[in-house]
Design a protein around this motif. Sequence first.
Motif, PDB file in Angstrom:
ATOM      1  N   PHE A 207       1.136  -1.199   0.199  1.00  0.00           N
ATOM      2  CA  PHE A 207      -0.059   0.391   0.067  1.00  0.00           C
ATOM      3  C   PHE A 207       0.743   1.586  -0.202  1.00  0.00           C
ATOM      4  CE2 PHE A 207      -2.327   3.145   2.076  1.00  0.00           C
ATOM      5  CZ  PHE A 207      -3.066   3.641   1.746  1.00  0.00           C
ATOM      6  N   GLN A 208       0.570   2.205  -1.130  1.00  0.00           N
ATOM      7  CA  GLN A 208       1.532   3.305  -1.276  1.00  0.00           C
ATOM      8  C   GLN A 208       0.273   5.161  -0.894  1.00  0.00           C
ATOM      9  OE1 GLN A 208       5.338   3.078  -2.891  1.00  0.00           O
ATOM     10  NE2 GLN A 208       3.937   2.239  -4.441  1.00  0.00           N
ATOM     11  N   GLY A 209       0.578   5.256  -0.303  1.00  0.00           N
ATOM     12  CA  GLY A 209      -0.180   6.796   0.279  1.00  0.00           C
ATOM     13  C   GLY A 209       0.232   7.721   0.206  1.00  0.00           C
ATOM     14  N   LYS A 210       0.252   8.536  -0.919  1.00  0.00           N
ATOM     15  CA  LYS A 210       0.552   9.587  -0.472  1.00  0.00           C
ATOM     16  C   LYS A 210      -0.567  11.284  -0.855  1.00  0.00           C
ATOM     17  CE  LYS A 210       4.190  13.183  -2.501  1.00  0.00           C
ATOM     18  NZ  LYS A 210       5.519  13.293  -2.938  1.00  0.00           N
ATOM     19  N   ILE A 211      -0.555  11.741   0.384  1.00  0.00           N
ATOM     20  CA  ILE A 211      -1.499  12.711   0.258  1.00  0.00           C
ATOM     21  C   ILE A 211      -0.457  14.555   0.239  1.00  0.00           C
ATOM     22  CG2 ILE A 211      -3.207  14.478   1.142  1.00  0.00           C
ATOM     23  CD1 ILE A 211      -4.205  11.855   2.884  1.00  0.00           C
ATOM     24  N   HIS A 212      -0.638  15.185  -0.722  1.00  0.00           N
ATOM     25  CA  HIS A 212       0.331  16.551  -0.778  1.00  0.00           C
ATOM     26  C   HIS A 212      -0.445  17.842  -0.939  1.00  0.00           C
ATOM     27  CE1 HIS A 212       3.289  18.403  -3.743  1.00  0.00           C
ATOM     28  NE2 HIS A 212       2.010  19.744  -3.538  1.00  0.00           N
ATOM     29  N   VAL A 213      -0.695  18.728  -0.286  1.00  0.00           N
ATOM     30  CA  VAL A 213      -1.779  19.742   0.099  1.00  0.00           C
ATOM     31  C   VAL A 213      -0.969  20.784  -0.343  1.00  0.00           C
ATOM     32  CG1 VAL A 213      -3.323  20.772   1.932  1.00  0.00           C
ATOM     33  CG2 VAL A 213      -2.747  18.252   1.547  1.00  0.00           C
ATOM     34  N   GLU A 214      -1.216  21.510  -1.060  1.00  0.00           N
ATOM     35  CA  GLU A 214      -0.435  22.492  -1.292  1.00  0.00           C
ATOM     36  C   GLU A 214      -0.786  23.751  -0.722  1.00  0.00           C
ATOM     37  OE1 GLU A 214      -1.345  23.217  -5.791  1.00  0.00           O
ATOM     38  OE2 GLU A 214      -0.022  21.243  -6.219  1.00  0.00           O
ATOM     39  N   ARG A 215      -0.172  24.730  -0.928  1.00  0.00           N
ATOM     40  CA  ARG A 215       0.037  26.243   0.464  1.00  0.00           C
ATOM     41  C   ARG A 215      -1.303  26.864  -0.416  1.00  0.00           C
ATOM     42  NH1 ARG A 215       3.930  26.399   2.103  1.00  0.00           N
ATOM     43  NH2 ARG A 215       5.627  26.896   0.581  1.00  0.00           N
ATOM     44  N   GLU A 216      -2.555  26.397  -1.096  1.00  0.00           N
ATOM     45  CA  GLU A 216      -3.224  26.959  -1.098  1.00  0.00           C
ATOM     46  C   GLU A 216      -4.669  27.052  -0.043  1.00  0.00           C
ATOM     47  OE1 GLU A 216      -1.383  26.988  -4.114  1.00  0.00           O
ATOM     48  OE2 GLU A 216      -0.328  28.839  -3.351  1.00  0.00           O
ATOM     49  N   ALA A 217      -4.283  25.597  -0.131  1.00  0.00           N
ATOM     50  CA  ALA A 217      -5.502  24.143  -0.045  1.00  0.00           C
ATOM     51  C   ALA A 217      -5.796  24.476   1.719  1.00  0.00           C
ATOM     52  CB  ALA A 217      -5.061  22.872   0.068  1.00  0.00           C
ATOM     53  N   GLN A 218      -5.402  25.783   2.231  1.00  0.00           N
ATOM     54  CA  GLN A 218      -6.489  26.091   3.406  1.00  0.00           C
ATOM     55  C   GLN A 218      -7.613  25.058   4.129  1.00  0.00           C
ATOM     56  OE1 GLN A 218      -3.895  26.659   6.093  1.00  0.00           O
ATOM     57  NE2 GLN A 218      -2.454  28.099   4.801  1.00  0.00           N
ATOM     58  N   ARG A 219      -7.606  24.978   5.177  1.00  0.00           N
ATOM     59  CA  ARG A 219      -8.539  24.301   5.425  1.00  0.00           C
ATOM     60  C   ARG A 219      -8.842  22.822   5.100  1.00  0.00           C
ATOM     61  NH1 ARG A 219      -9.271  28.818   5.228  1.00  0.00           N
ATOM     62  NH2 ARG A 219     -10.601  29.395   3.553  1.00  0.00           N
ATOM     63  N   THR A 220      -8.089  22.012   4.716  1.00  0.00           N
ATOM     64  CA  THR A 220      -8.526  20.684   4.073  1.00  0.00           C
ATOM     65  C   THR A 220      -8.113  19.936   5.072  1.00  0.00           C
ATOM     66  OG1 THR A 220      -6.663  21.549   2.210  1.00  0.00           O
ATOM     67  CG2 THR A 220      -6.787  18.581   3.003  1.00  0.00           C
ATOM     68  N   ASP A 221      -9.321  18.862   4.607  1.00  0.00           N
ATOM     69  CA  ASP A 221      -9.236  17.559   5.765  1.00  0.00           C
ATOM     70  C   ASP A 221      -8.859  16.253   5.365  1.00  0.00           C
ATOM     71  OD1 ASP A 221      -9.965  15.950   7.734  1.00  0.00           O
ATOM     72  OD2 ASP A 221     -11.726  17.125   8.100  1.00  0.00           O
ATOM     73  N   ALA A 222      -7.706  15.477   5.496  1.00  0.00           N
ATOM     74  CA  ALA A 222      -7.426  14.346   4.659  1.00  0.00           C
ATOM     75  C   ALA A 222      -7.210  13.296   5.438  1.00  0.00           C
ATOM     76  CB  ALA A 222      -6.601  14.692   3.323  1.00  0.00           C
ATOM     77  N   ARG A 223      -7.768  12.177   5.585  1.00  0.00           N
ATOM     78  CA  ARG A 223      -7.388  11.253   6.392  1.00  0.00           C
ATOM     79  C   ARG A 223      -6.830   9.543   5.323  1.00  0.00           C
ATOM     80  NH1 ARG A 223      -8.718  13.392  11.099  1.00  0.00           N
ATOM     81  NH2 ARG A 223      -9.473  15.445  10.741  1.00  0.00           N
ATOM     82  N   MET A 224      -5.983   8.995   6.201  1.00  0.00           N
ATOM     83  CA  MET A 224      -5.910   7.923   5.273  1.00  0.00           C
ATOM     84  C   MET A 224      -5.773   6.718   6.486  1.00  0.00           C
ATOM     85  SD  MET A 224      -2.799   7.321   2.252  1.00  0.00           S
ATOM     86  CE  MET A 224      -1.854   9.035   3.509  1.00  0.00           C
TER      87      MET A 224
END
Lengths: 505, 373
Positions: free
Chosen positions: B264-281
């Motif tokens: 299993f390989q998972g990558k979450i990339h949150v860019e500078r503009e992506a404020q208030r992201t909610d990401a769960r893995m």
Amino acid sequence: MVQVKDSIARETVRDVEALESSKYKYGFTTDIEQERAPKGLSEEVIRFISAKKEEPEWMLDWRLAAYRRWLQMEEPTWAKVRYTPVDYDDIYYYAGPKSGTKYESIDDVPPEILADFEKLGIPLREQEVLLGVKGAAETAADARETPKVAVDAVFDSVSVATTFKKELAKAGVIFMSISEAIREHPELVRKYLGSVVPQSDNFFATLNSAVFSDGTFVYVPKGVRCPMELSTYFRMNAEGTGQFERTLIIADEGSYVSYLEGCTAPMRDENQLHAAIVELVALDDAEIKYSTVQNWWPGDENGKGGVYNFVTKRGDCRGRNSKISWTQVETGSAITWKYPSCILRGDNSVGEFYSIAVTNGAQQADTGTKMIHLGRNTRSRIISKGISAGRSDNTYRGLVSVHAKAEGARNFTQCDSLLIGDRCGAHTVPYVECKTPKAVLEHEATTTKLSEDQLFYARQRGLDEEAATALLVNGFVREVLQELPMEFAVEAQKLLAVSLEGSVG
Amino acid sequence: MGGIRMTLPLKLTPAETALLDALDGATGWRAATRAALENRGLPNKRDEAWKWTDLRRLTGNITEAGTIAITGTREPDAKLPIRHAPTDILPRLAGALGGEARIYTLSEGESLSLEVTASVGVGHAIYVVEVPTGVSAQVRERLSVADGGFANIAVLYRIGEGASLDRIVSIGDCPGILAVSSGVDLGEGASLRQTTLTFGGKLVRLETHLAHPGAKAEAVMDAVYLLAPNRHADLTTTATISGPEGNLSQLTKGAVASHGHGVFQGKIHVEREAQRTDARMTHRALMLGDRAEIDAKPELEIYADDVQCAHGNALGAIDETALFYMRQRGLPEAQARAILIRSFLAEPLDRIRDPQIRDSLLEDLVTGLEALS
């Protein structure tokens, strides 16, 4: 709420400012005469270093073999750091104070070096011990009443003094510079040197194997609990110099040792290279606790200057029931590339890694650990706290690998990242490999900013903004701070404060 | 770390040579694809993204040309030649050698079912699914590859603004090698619910690359793998979140028998503009026997400060206490084990919205478990 948030943004601006050179209290150079090897790297330079250290033939051969191997290797590029390439031919690989390596009396130690140590705040209450033969015993006896720390100070490439040597010798503990150890205990050095980090382990380690100039050697005999904390202070001073120290610690059966390492470097415009190796060997029932407070010059706020910290640290739990624990507080260096690891070879052995990595300004850190489970019922625990501020990038990179024979292995990993400001980055790259069904591996990671609710609550209780932020950040790293020996915990807290001044007070 | 300098040219495998021959005389990006293949070969352990899945080694001797049949509940709306080159080598090869791309444009409420069957030999295919603005639809893909086959499939999903897509991918019996690279473009306020079920294959690699705009769009990427001995499954996802207020949830569960290999390989990339992201893995897996191997790399790369991102990863064996309890209640061990594994693995499948598809996948899971014991 909005008010609180706005002021965090303001603090962030101040964070960046906190990195300005004036805030780096270790940014002084010492004006002493240096003796250097010619610039650049060649077999001649290696022969020069080896001759300077009056090394036996086998040591020179070992270095040369590493050098030849290094010529065929490529600098690794997989870490999440970007930096101006190092010109390996534009570095002095050896710089030592001209006046010699060891001092018989206070008059022999250049006063500049002493002043330096004072500025470093080394717990050199034992300065008399450090300096002279006379009165050493009394000082040691006096010192017995308070917690003691034996110090080995490495200045550029050369170890200048080791304190409390006699008292340690009484317990049978060998604590000396590695060049002395090569001369005085060749059998031990030969047996263990390179047995944890092989000569050609990686690009930087191989370079170190070729050119290491000094470092610390510790041997704790069977059943001995080292009577005091051992400590080394590393300082880079000379311009255009690389520092390549090598530390080797062996804890024989049933012994225990706690070792502290502190690092500083002066402010310079150019980048200085630091490529060290630390090897730890714990035999049956032995325990080694290794703590680092790393505060190499991080460069100015624009990312100019600063130390490239490319370090290979690895411990080998070779014996049954052995334990190796790494604790690190990383606040300095422009670039950090460092993965203190444990090879859990002995059955029931334990590896621990506790880390606080703070990056600010234009710093980049790629740090973490490797836990290699080979023996049965081996356990490992990883707690990593990353704090990013300014325009910095902070990466946790770690590996937990469980071999097919490591039945009953257990790992717990927790990586938390805190972002202060919206121009920094926090990254988590864990690798997990498991080849036995009889293991349990757990990994958790979170990335957040300071909780507004918590800040609000703390402020409501009467704390001002700065104190509230400090409280939360201290809470964030608490699990790691409490692993540090008392002497270092205080220093580490101060360092955190300096690194994040403005927002953590 | 610090590898030895590579001076020798790559020694090509028969499969690679056959692919190069197929690209002889290519021009433009197809020629560049050929050159890239010649220099680096097919993905292998030396590539960071393929660390635990050695496609190069396993495809080694497959040289003959194979076919990939795609049958669906309907014909594609169009078939178009590929003009632009994708980035990675496998979708590039699929684009260069897979012929025209089939384009499916979904209508409101449509439920499209695609059956992808690959024969012996090397085959490539490429298809595109468009979900227009505001449309809600569902796609079910079932893939299989014959023994001695290597199927390289590239899929592109375009999910328009405010559109909603449920995508269910299941890999049936797959004695061959299957590599699927999916690119998913999510529009603002759109929703993706993707669920994958695989029993592995000689090698199965399922890649999903999600381009997430933030912007109140929601993505769920769930997966289940259950691997019998000598089966290999690799679930790789990347999600790049580029704008504020995006939502991402990933739950992958697996179980691997002796000599099986799960990745299993998972990558979450949150860019500078992506404020208030909610990401769960989350990735959790059971090791069912000796010599089973599971490798995982759940990665976070975060440049925005006001986010909630977390990942968890846990590996272990079946809970012996639960097993003991069930046996005490009179259940035979094999049955008790099967029940525990089923309930562990079912969680992502339970989140499928269409009850018929959910039941059918759960049934497949039970069949797979029965085959294991």
